[in-house]
Design an enzyme around this catalytic site. Structure first.
Site, PDB file in Angstrom:
ATOM      1  N   SER A  13     103.778   5.644 -13.645  1.00  0.00           N
ATOM      2  CA  SER A  13     104.005   4.195 -13.750  1.00  0.00           C
ATOM      3  C   SER A  13     104.682   3.835 -15.070  1.00  0.00           C
ATOM      4  CB  SER A  13     102.695   3.418 -13.574  1.00  0.00           C
ATOM      5  OG  SER A  13     101.835   3.632 -14.663  1.00  0.00           O
ATOM      6  N   ASN A 101     104.472   9.676 -28.091  1.00  0.00           N
ATOM      7  CA  ASN A 101     103.478   9.735 -27.016  1.00  0.00           C
ATOM      8  C   ASN A 101     102.771   8.386 -26.940  1.00  0.00           C
ATOM      9  OD1 ASN A 101     101.716  10.930 -25.036  1.00  0.00           O
ATOM     10  ND2 ASN A 101     100.150  11.154 -26.631  1.00  0.00           N
ATOM     11  N   HIS A 103      98.968   6.781 -25.988  1.00  0.00           N
ATOM     12  CA  HIS A 103      97.572   7.138 -25.747  1.00  0.00           C
ATOM     13  C   HIS A 103      96.827   5.870 -25.310  1.00  0.00           C
ATOM     14  CE1 HIS A 103      94.022   9.646 -26.174  1.00  0.00           C
ATOM     15  NE2 HIS A 103      93.417   8.612 -26.700  1.00  0.00           N
TER      16      HIS A 103
END
Ligand code: GRF
Length: 190
Positions: A13, A101, A103
């Site tokens: 997504s 990244n 998280h």
């Protein structure tokens, strides 16, 4: 035109939100999706969008030649969005400062081994935290420990469940990840 490589192995997504964001934005294009899981939802998204896929294996990732393969897409940013394998040092070094990244919690809280996906949200709700949120950070050789780029908070409701929290966190991710990528690409010198 800037080039983004997305590493994703789940539903995808976030990958979809990034692809959609840059569809009408000439700044960048998603040139490759790296995936290590057969049948992952992100593969359907890649197929529908006509984006090339690199099927990653442990063996492939450990070969230093993988850096050349990735470089052939001339990436300005490597974007991890639900890619659960730790990147080897040769990739981290080859793309130093260009790997980010996301998280699904407010790092450094709820990080480390096993702290991903539903496990994070279950733990946050179990601990009756007042807030959770998202963290977008640089990736270095220590997972979840690279410099934080941005965080956004979500205030837990009194009847928050792991499921409702997961949905709220996804909403934050889908809004902020594409926009943070755009911001970072605009900062990079040409
Ligand atoms: C996201 O929640 C992200 O925080 C984490 O992995 C999840 C990926 O979800 N790193 P999706 O595959 O993008 O839906």
């Amino acid at each position: 035109m800037r080039s983004i490589i997305i590493f994703a192995s789940g539903a995808g997504s976030n990958a979809k939100a990034i692809i959609d964001h840059f569809r009408h934005n000439s700044l960048a294009v998603v040139s490759l999706i790296v995936c290590n899981k057969a049948g992952a939802g992100v593969l359907d998204i890649a197929a529908k969008e006509g984006i090339s896929v690199l099927h990653m294996t442990r063996d492939l990732m450990l070969q230093t030649s993988i850096c050349e393969t990735l470089r052939s897409y001339r990436p300005d940013l490597l974007v991890l969005a639900g890619f659960l394998w730790k990147l080897p040092t040769h990739i981290v070094d080859a793309f130093d400062g260009k790997i980010i990244n996301i998280h699904p919690a407010l790092l450094p809280a709820y990080s480390g081994k096993g702290m991903y996906g539903a496990a994070v949200h279950a733990e946050v709700v179990r601990n009756r935290e007042g807030f959770s949120g998202i963290t977008i950070h640089h990736v270095n050789e220590h997972y979840d420990e690279g410099d934080i780029i941005m965080q956004a908070r979500h205030k837990l409701t009194s009847d928050e469940t792991p499921e409702s929290l997961a949905a709220a966190i996804h909403r934050l991710e889908h809004f902020y990840y594409p926009r943070t990528i755009e911001y970072l690409l605009m900062q990079q010198a040409l």
